[in-house]
Structures are given as C-alpha cells and as structure tokens.
Design a protein around this motif. Structure first.
Motif, mmCIF file in Angstrom:
data_model
loop_
_atom_site.group_PDB
_atom_site.id
_atom_site.type_symbol
_atom_site.label_atom_id
_atom_site.label_comp_id
_atom_site.label_asym_id
_atom_site.label_seq_id
_atom_site.Cartn_x
_atom_site.Cartn_y
_atom_site.Cartn_z
ATOM 1 N N VAL A 95 -39.921 19.974 -16.767
ATOM 2 C CA VAL A 95 -39.008 20.908 -16.087
ATOM 3 C C VAL A 95 -39.616 21.285 -14.723
ATOM 4 O O VAL A 95 -40.253 22.325 -14.577
ATOM 5 C CB VAL A 95 -38.757 22.180 -16.932
ATOM 6 N N ASN A 97 -38.370 22.466 -12.237
ATOM 7 C CA ASN A 97 -37.785 23.691 -11.660
ATOM 8 C C ASN A 97 -38.719 24.889 -11.747
ATOM 9 O O ASN A 97 -38.608 25.839 -10.973
ATOM 10 C CB ASN A 97 -36.469 24.038 -12.363
ATOM 11 N N ALA A 124 -31.981 30.729 -17.019
ATOM 12 C CA ALA A 124 -31.662 29.339 -16.670
ATOM 13 C C ALA A 124 -32.895 28.451 -16.804
ATOM 14 O O ALA A 124 -32.820 27.321 -17.313
ATOM 15 C CB ALA A 124 -31.120 29.271 -15.240
ATOM 16 N N LEU A 125 -34.053 28.962 -16.376
ATOM 17 C CA LEU A 125 -35.310 28.200 -16.503
ATOM 18 C C LEU A 125 -35.680 28.001 -17.972
ATOM 19 O O LEU A 125 -36.072 26.906 -18.386
ATOM 20 C CB LEU A 125 -36.439 28.924 -15.758
ATOM 21 N N LYS A 126 -35.535 29.062 -18.772
ATOM 22 C CA LYS A 126 -35.851 28.949 -20.198
ATOM 23 C C LYS A 126 -34.911 27.965 -20.885
ATOM 24 O O LYS A 126 -35.334 27.195 -21.752
ATOM 25 C CB LYS A 126 -35.789 30.332 -20.861
ATOM 26 N N ASP A 127 -33.632 27.982 -20.486
ATOM 27 C CA ASP A 127 -32.656 27.051 -21.077
ATOM 28 C C ASP A 127 -33.037 25.598 -20.783
ATOM 29 O O ASP A 127 -32.859 24.718 -21.628
ATOM 30 C CB ASP A 127 -31.248 27.334 -20.531
ATOM 31 N N LYS A 128 -33.557 25.354 -19.572
ATOM 32 C CA LYS A 128 -33.963 23.990 -19.200
ATOM 33 C C LYS A 128 -35.129 23.516 -20.062
ATOM 34 O O LYS A 128 -35.189 22.356 -20.466
ATOM 35 C CB LYS A 128 -34.337 23.938 -17.710
ATOM 36 N N VAL A 129 -36.061 24.420 -20.345
ATOM 37 C CA VAL A 129 -37.196 24.065 -21.203
ATOM 38 C C VAL A 129 -36.721 23.833 -22.638
ATOM 39 O O VAL A 129 -37.100 22.845 -23.283
ATOM 40 C CB VAL A 129 -38.281 25.175 -21.161
ATOM 41 N N ALA A 131 -33.876 22.895 -23.633
ATOM 42 C CA ALA A 131 -33.117 21.640 -23.693
ATOM 43 C C ALA A 131 -34.028 20.421 -23.858
ATOM 44 O O ALA A 131 -33.580 19.353 -24.275
ATOM 45 C CB ALA A 131 -32.262 21.481 -22.438
ATOM 46 N N LYS A 132 -35.306 20.606 -23.551
ATOM 47 C CA LYS A 132 -36.277 19.508 -23.684
ATOM 48 C C LYS A 132 -36.979 19.518 -25.043
ATOM 49 O O LYS A 132 -37.972 18.820 -25.245
ATOM 50 C CB LYS A 132 -37.328 19.594 -22.570
ATOM 51 N N ASP A 316 -32.073 19.289 -7.387
ATOM 52 C CA ASP A 316 -32.243 19.682 -8.792
ATOM 53 C C ASP A 316 -33.380 18.909 -9.460
ATOM 54 O O ASP A 316 -33.849 19.286 -10.522
ATOM 55 C CB ASP A 316 -30.948 19.463 -9.579
ATOM 56 N N ARG A 317 -33.815 17.816 -8.826
ATOM 57 C CA ARG A 317 -34.953 17.061 -9.364
ATOM 58 C C ARG A 317 -36.267 17.770 -9.036
ATOM 59 O O ARG A 317 -37.314 17.401 -9.550
ATOM 60 C CB ARG A 317 -34.967 15.635 -8.804
#
Length: 331
Positions: A95, A97, A124-129, A131-132, A316-317
């Motif tokens: 992540v 981000n 939003a940052l926690k959701d990205k993590v 999701a992994k 976003d990358r």
C-alpha cells in the motif's frame, strides 16, 4: 500472558469461574516494553482480556522475540501471529499510499494529524491495507521528525543546499531534499550515528525519541524543531483471526484498540517532550549544540518550497491526489 505472576492470578480466576480462554492472540512487536508502543501493547493486552471476560488470551512478544517487522506481515497472513504494529515503511510494496505521512509539512500540527488519521483519509488508508488481506485497526505515533546538521543551522530552505542528509528508502524523502537542493543519502538506521560522526553525512531527520536514544544530537551542531514529517505505526491483525471472532469479541477488540491508541499517543507525546528537555539540558551543559525552533513564517517558507513535490505523488500508484487534497482540507 507473559508475566508469570499475573498469568498465575488470571489462570486461577478463570479456573474458579469455570472459564477458559477461547482464543489466543499473539501480539508481536519489535521495540522494548518501556517504549510508547510497548506500553500501549501491554495496556491493550490487559484491557482486551478484561473486556472479553477472559475469552481472549493476549500474549505480547516485544523486542522482535517472534518476528522482525520485515517478516511479520507474511506471518499475519498465515495467522502464525495475530497482531503487529509495523512502521509505515514496511507497507510500501503493498500500500504505497501510506507514504502520505512522509510528505513534508503536510500536517499543521499533531491535532491536525490525528484528525486526518481518525477521519476519512485514515479510513481510506486502512481500507486499502485491509483489501490486501490484513485487517488495519489503528494508527500509533512515533512522532514528528526534526532536522539536524553539523554544517550549519537549518532555518531557511536555502540552508539545506548542498548538505548530505541521511534518509530511509523513500521516493518522497528523496524528492523532499532535492526540492531544497540538498543531497539525500539512503543509509540504514543503524549506521546513522557513525555516518554523522565521521562526516559521511552532514545531517539527518528523525523524531526526538530516535535522536535522543541514538545520541545523534551528540554528533551534530544544530537541531531544528521543524515538525516537518511524521513517523508512525499501523496496528494490524490477521484477517483469519479477525473473521474467527464473533461480533461481540470483535467489538471488544475495537474498544480495547481505541483506548490503547489514546494511551499510545499520550505516551509518545510525553516521551518526545521529556527527551527534548534532556537534549536541551545537554545543549546547555556542553555548549556543543544549538537548538532552533521554526517560527510560523519560517515553517511557511519551507512548506512553500517543498510542497511543490506533492503533485509528483498524485498518481494512485504512489499516494493519490484525492488523499493529499483531502488531508490538506481536513479541519
């Protein structure tokens, strides 16, 4: 439970009540128990066991007893360990981000930072993590970074020109120092003291607690209280373990984590404050170090100079334009 006496008492209480722990939660971290992260982990252990009525047995393993940070994310995915609190840099590949916290002068102060972490951007940052495949629970503080040098005082951006600054591996930090015409040098944390002492590098950036415990201030002539960047941790949990918990115990985990986060932030602030006082005492007693605190106008001059790098990370990358702009707009 890691403390034999407490463990014996708890076991006796559970035995007399007829209860036994239904779940074991191993919490692995890499620092000593007397650090803010270590103390907050111990608080979390005690609080979750209370809230769950002993159904969850929390076992804290400090000082890399189980895993180092570079191996713990894999261990979480395998459910070999159930909880950890790695630094943001350890999430770089999964992540990117989270490098938003490296952006210089993005946060006005610690309250603004916490509002960002506890608000839309943090979620939003926690959701990205999550999701992994790793459940992200909360952000814990190390603290704001300060600048130091043995070449000259860092008051205006031009003071950094030509100086060699140690950085950890980070595209953002490379760009930050290039923006003020300085030379970033990637170097392991363990080599920073000798690098400063031998003049391989001129300066560095770190939290007060890192500067004090590693004695960086003893091999520098000037320390600037800049609060320009931030170091922190993300507390994460094994998704397999999280899904195995019924809703009431998940609620207990969230509550214990909320309380532990408030404690950890308090511990981190107290530690940075007390160790800054010790550095000031060293400066006064030896005359070998000058301490400078940026005024609002000086901070703005630095922010104007280095914020021009923000658009480099709009993809976003990398970090993402939306996250950066929402952070700036957070009230």
């Amino acid at each position: 439970m890691k403390k034999l006496v407490l463990g014996t008492i708890a076991a006796a209480m559970l035995a007399t009540s007829g209860l036994a722990a239904e779940y074991t939660l191993k919490f692995s971290h890499v620092v000593s128990p007397n650090t803010p992260k270590g103390k907050a982990a111990d608080f979390f252990e005690k609080r979750l066991e209370e809230l769950s009525g002993g159904k969850i047995d929390v076992q804290v393993y400090p000082s890399s007893q189980l895993y180092k940070d570079n191996a713990v994310l894999k261990a979480l995915r395998l459910n070999s360990v159930q909880m950890a609190a790695p630094s943001f840099s350890k999430f770089g590949k999964i992540v990117p981000n989270l490098a938003i916290f490296d952006l210089p002068f993005l946060f006005k102060d610690i309250d603004h930072l916490h509002r960002v972490q506890d608000g839309e951007v943090g979620q939003a940052l926690k959701d990205k993590v999550t999701a992994k495949g790793i459940v992200a629970l909360d952000f814990w503080d190390n603290g704001f970074k300060q600048l130091s040098s043995s070449t000259k005082a860092l008051i205006e951006p031009k003071d950094a020109e030509g100086q060699k600054f140690r950085i950890m591996s980070s595209k953002v930090l490379e760009a930050q120092f290039h923006a003020v015409n300085a030379n970033p040098q990637m170097m392991p944390f363990s080599e920073v003291y000798s690098g400063l002492q031998q003049g391989v590098i001129d300066g560095q950036e770190n939290t007060i607690s890192n500067i004090y415990t590693k004695k960086f201030h003893e091999v520098q002539t000037d320390l600037t209280i800049s609060n320009h960047g931030y170091l922190g941790y993300l507390v994460v949990m094994s998704k397999r373990f999280w899904k195995s918990l019924p809703a009431d115990l998940q609620a207990n985990v969230k509550q214990a984590m909320k309380e532990a986060t408030a404690k950890e932030r308090q511990f981190a602030q107290e530690l940075n404050d007390s160790q800054l006082e010790k550095i000031k005492e060293y400066a006064k007693n030896t005359g070998k170090l000058k301490i400078h605190t940026l005024t609002d106008e000086q901070r703005e001059a630095w922010r104007t100079k280095v914020s021009k790098i923000y658009p480099e990370f709009y993809s976003d990358r990398t970090i993402g334009e939306d996250l950066i702009k929402k952070t700036i707009a957070t009230k």
